[in-house]
Design a protein around this motif. Structure first.
Motif, short mmCIF file in Angstrom:
data_model
loop_
_atom_site.label_atom_id
_atom_site.label_comp_id
_atom_site.label_asym_id
_atom_site.label_seq_id
_atom_site.Cartn_x
_atom_site.Cartn_y
_atom_site.Cartn_z
N TRP A 242 0.84 -1.20 0.00
CA TRP A 242 0.00 0.00 0.00
C TRP A 242 0.87 1.25 0.00
N ALA A 243 0.36 2.29 -0.62
CA ALA A 243 0.96 3.62 -0.50
C ALA A 243 0.32 4.33 0.68
N VAL A 244 1.11 5.11 1.40
CA VAL A 244 0.60 5.88 2.54
C VAL A 244 1.12 7.31 2.43
N ASP A 245 0.24 8.28 2.63
CA ASP A 245 0.61 9.69 2.53
C ASP A 245 0.91 10.22 3.93
N LEU A 246 2.18 10.57 4.16
CA LEU A 246 2.60 11.06 5.47
C LEU A 246 2.46 12.56 5.62
N ALA A 247 2.07 13.25 4.54
CA ALA A 247 2.15 14.71 4.54
C ALA A 247 0.80 15.41 4.64
N ASP A 248 -0.08 15.23 3.64
CA ASP A 248 -1.25 16.12 3.60
C ASP A 248 -2.55 15.44 3.23
N VAL A 249 -2.59 14.13 3.11
CA VAL A 249 -3.84 13.44 2.80
C VAL A 249 -4.18 12.52 3.97
N SER A 250 -5.40 12.65 4.51
CA SER A 250 -5.78 11.85 5.66
C SER A 250 -7.06 11.09 5.36
N GLY A 251 -7.57 10.39 6.36
CA GLY A 251 -8.82 9.66 6.22
C GLY A 251 -8.73 8.51 5.25
N GLY A 252 -9.84 8.27 4.56
CA GLY A 252 -9.94 7.11 3.67
C GLY A 252 -9.02 7.16 2.49
N GLU A 253 -8.52 8.36 2.09
CA GLU A 253 -7.63 8.48 0.94
C GLU A 253 -6.16 8.34 1.32
N ASN A 254 -5.87 8.17 2.60
CA ASN A 254 -4.48 8.11 3.05
C ASN A 254 -3.78 6.84 2.59
N ILE A 255 -4.50 5.73 2.53
CA ILE A 255 -3.93 4.44 2.16
C ILE A 255 -4.52 4.00 0.83
N THR A 256 -3.66 3.74 -0.16
CA THR A 256 -4.09 3.30 -1.48
C THR A 256 -3.27 2.09 -1.92
N SER A 257 -3.79 1.33 -2.85
CA SER A 257 -3.15 0.07 -3.25
C SER A 257 -2.00 0.30 -4.23
N ARG A 258 -0.98 -0.54 -4.11
CA ARG A 258 0.11 -0.61 -5.07
C ARG A 258 0.16 -2.03 -5.63
N ASN A 259 1.34 -2.59 -5.87
CA ASN A 259 1.41 -3.97 -6.37
C ASN A 259 0.87 -4.95 -5.34
N GLN A 260 -0.11 -5.75 -5.75
CA GLN A 260 -0.72 -6.73 -4.87
C GLN A 260 -1.03 -7.98 -5.70
N TYR A 261 -0.40 -9.10 -5.35
CA TYR A 261 -0.56 -10.28 -6.20
C TYR A 261 -0.27 -11.55 -5.43
N VAL A 262 -0.67 -12.69 -6.01
CA VAL A 262 -0.28 -14.02 -5.57
C VAL A 262 0.15 -14.78 -6.81
N GLY A 263 1.12 -15.70 -6.67
CA GLY A 263 1.61 -16.38 -7.86
C GLY A 263 2.38 -17.63 -7.55
N LEU A 264 2.95 -18.21 -8.61
CA LEU A 264 3.73 -19.44 -8.52
C LEU A 264 5.08 -19.24 -9.20
N LYS A 265 6.13 -19.83 -8.60
CA LYS A 265 7.48 -19.76 -9.15
C LYS A 265 8.05 -21.17 -9.24
N GLY A 266 8.77 -21.43 -10.33
CA GLY A 266 9.38 -22.74 -10.51
C GLY A 266 10.37 -22.71 -11.66
N ASN A 267 10.71 -23.88 -12.19
CA ASN A 267 11.64 -23.94 -13.32
C ASN A 267 11.10 -23.24 -14.56
N PHE A 268 9.80 -23.05 -14.63
CA PHE A 268 9.15 -22.40 -15.76
C PHE A 268 9.25 -20.87 -15.69
N GLY A 269 9.69 -20.34 -14.57
CA GLY A 269 9.73 -18.91 -14.36
C GLY A 269 8.82 -18.51 -13.22
N GLU A 270 8.12 -17.40 -13.35
CA GLU A 270 7.23 -16.93 -12.28
C GLU A 270 5.99 -16.28 -12.88
N VAL A 271 4.83 -16.68 -12.37
CA VAL A 271 3.54 -16.13 -12.78
C VAL A 271 2.91 -15.42 -11.59
#
Length: 303
Positions: free
Chosen positions: A75-104
């Motif tokens: 999550w992104a968090v604003d430490l300066a001038d945005v509060s309340g419900g807009e203070n925390i916003t999503s960034r990279n969020q995922y689940v996946g698998l890694k193996g000899n084939f690479g990573e998904v």
């Protein structure tokens, strides 16, 4: 407290409390705040800026057949001038698998083109981040990300963005890269990347960075086309960084047609995870927007 803040606190609390007897878990983040003097065409003013401050959880878990489950929730968090419900916003969020084939990875993720810039943009997260002039800095929802295994230093990163609506179109992003983007395992990095119908644009980038005689030198060529209007624009970027003891001096120049941005800065390593910084950025626009300039000093701490 807002519901979003309570939810995040519960997730963190639950995760940390179970880490002793669950899969390996890393809590990490970056706090980056600057005091800034800004002039955007209507007079100078002062402000505090939270420069993509963030926190997250990530980990992996061994599965049968030599595979590994991987996940990240950030999550992104604003430490300066945005509060309340807009203070925390999503960034990279995922689940996946890694193996000899690479990573998904399944979820929300930076596209292959965005990810391919590596560390070439020396003013990422600040006013002169490449996204100030260029399109293509997309963190795509409803996306499938695939990293191939590396072969002789070469690798591929592919992104498929699902349309998510009956009247929308799928989008694709791809990158072929060579070397180490952090310039630790090798003294060079290069990538060719493209977007097809990502956020309304087709985009092509060529980028490279090398380490030579303590200098870090980077260059990027960028071309974008608006799918709706057909307008095509080209630009380029060059960057350079040089260490002097615990201090790093850096400079960058970026263009898009007749618009340009020039930035200079200095970073001081005050501790293993703490950096004090100062920078100046100036934008010169050919039409439609007043020129802008910014001066900032701040603190960045990683944990």
């Amino acid at each position: 407290m807002k519901k979003s803040s309570i939810a995040v606190a519960l997730v963190l609390g639950s995760a940390v409390s179970t880490v002793a007897y669950a899969e390996p878990l890393t809590v990490y983040g970056q706090l980056n705040v600057s005091a800034q003097s800004s002039d955007e065409g209507e007079g100078r003013f002062s402000e505090l800026k939270s420069n993509s401050s963030r926190f997250g959880l990530k980990g992996d878990f061994a599965l049968d057949g030599g595979m590994t489950l991987v996940y990240q929730v950030e999550w992104a968090v604003d430490l300066a001038d945005v509060s309340g419900g807009e203070n925390i916003t999503s960034r990279n969020q995922y689940v996946g698998l890694k193996g000899n084939f690479g990573e998904v990875r399944l979820g929300r993720h930076d596209t292959a083109l965005k990810d391919a810039q590596g560390k070439i943009d020396l003013f990422s997260d600040y006013e002169a981040d490449v996204k100030a002039l260029w399109r293509g800095e997309v963190r795509a929802s409803n996306s499938v990300t695939y990293y191939t295994p590396k072969f002789n230093g070469f690798g591929m990163h592919l992104t498929y963005v699902m349309e998510d609506a009956a009247d929308a179109e799928d989008a694709f992003s791809a990158s072929v890269y060579y070397g180490d983007e952090n310039l630790k395992d090798s003294d060079y990095y290069a990538a060719v990347s493209m977007d097809s119908e990502v956020a309304g644009y087709d985009t092509l980038r060529l980028q490279t960075q090398v380490k030579a005689a303590d200098f870090k030198l980077g260059a990027m060529f960028h071309s974008q086309e608006n799918i709706t209007t057909g307008v095509e624009q080209d630009g380029w970027l060059v960057s350079a960084a040089y260490p002097v003891g615990k201090t790093e001096l850096k400079a960058q120049y970026q263009t898009l047609e007749d618009d340009d941005a020039v930035s200079v800065g200095v970073d001081y390593k005050a501790g293993k995870n703490t950096t004090l910084f100062a920078w100046y950025s100036s934008f010169n626009f050919d039409v439609n927007s007043p020129d802008r300039d910014y001066l900032a000093v701040g603190i960045k701490h990683k944990f």
